[in-house]
Design an enzyme around this catalytic site. Sequence first.
Site, PDB file in Angstrom:
ATOM      1  N   SER A 142       0.816  -1.365  -0.139  1.00 52.16           N
ATOM      2  CA  SER A 142      -0.206  -0.047   0.026  1.00 52.16           C
ATOM      3  C   SER A 142       0.889   1.146  -0.211  1.00 52.16           C
ATOM      4  CB  SER A 142      -0.919  -0.097   1.228  1.00 52.16           C
ATOM      5  OG  SER A 142      -1.389   1.169   1.400  1.00 52.16           O
ATOM      6  N   TYR A 155      -1.477  -1.304  10.895  1.00 50.40           N
ATOM      7  CA  TYR A 155      -1.661  -1.782   9.482  1.00 50.40           C
ATOM      8  C   TYR A 155      -0.331  -1.260   8.692  1.00 50.40           C
ATOM      9  CZ  TYR A 155      -3.449  -2.188   4.519  1.00 50.40           C
ATOM     10  OH  TYR A 155      -3.727  -2.299   3.380  1.00 50.40           O
TER      11      TYR A 155
END
Length: 261
Positions: A142, A155
């Site tokens: 990401s 995360y």
Amino acid sequence: MTESGFRGRVAVITGASSGIGEATALALSRRGAAVVLSARDEERLRFAEREVLAAGGEALVVPADLSRAGAARELAERTVERFGRLDILVNNAGVGLSGRIGELRMEDLRYVFDVNLFGAVSCIQAALPHMRPGGSIVNVSSVIGKRSIPKRGGYCAAKFALNAVSDALRVELAGRGIAVTTVYPGTTRTRFSENSLRTGDEKRGWRPRGVPPEKVAERIVRAIERRERDAYVTLYDRLFVALATLAPGPADRALERWVGS
């Protein structure tokens, strides 16, 4: 490669029951690959399987919870048992986690690392004995695995760790002719946020609308074809990472305003 450039190749896609994983499986199947669809939700996997078969592709469904010991090995073994080979691994399975670092529940953070990091590493270790020269490993990270943001630190930490695995693995496998690609999507229009683990105050600032998962899938396919090192989906994603890297202080201040807006 042509539209049939993946013919004869076998691709394992984790997190294939929806979103980026499902779209990637369909994109690879359309180009001739046999696809192995894996995730926890067998019902949704069966729906994805029907889509592949309806389009003339070949698919195998292997439900798996990658936080469970032995799940990755079973996935690889069933793939080779059915198709006799394993050429492409797309590590897409993941779970989100929202919350301030000071409020995170340790059991939630451990679970996120179990799936997003240890699950991916387990799949790599299970797949490598079966991979030949020309194989590809894709780790879906990401943009916030390059620059952590508030209320997503747990995360982000798992994605940072996945990036480190990719960088080491790429060099380790260079002599075997196996490519390792890290993909950095930005905001994507999927159900991912709805399924994230949550802790405390979830209010955040403005978010971009994001891109459809099909756009990310096409970028993944192109990265495999070109054997790229890193792949960004949009110019905005690349600029976000570049600006945050070159100007970390202003980025901190911008994120402080963003999270409080």
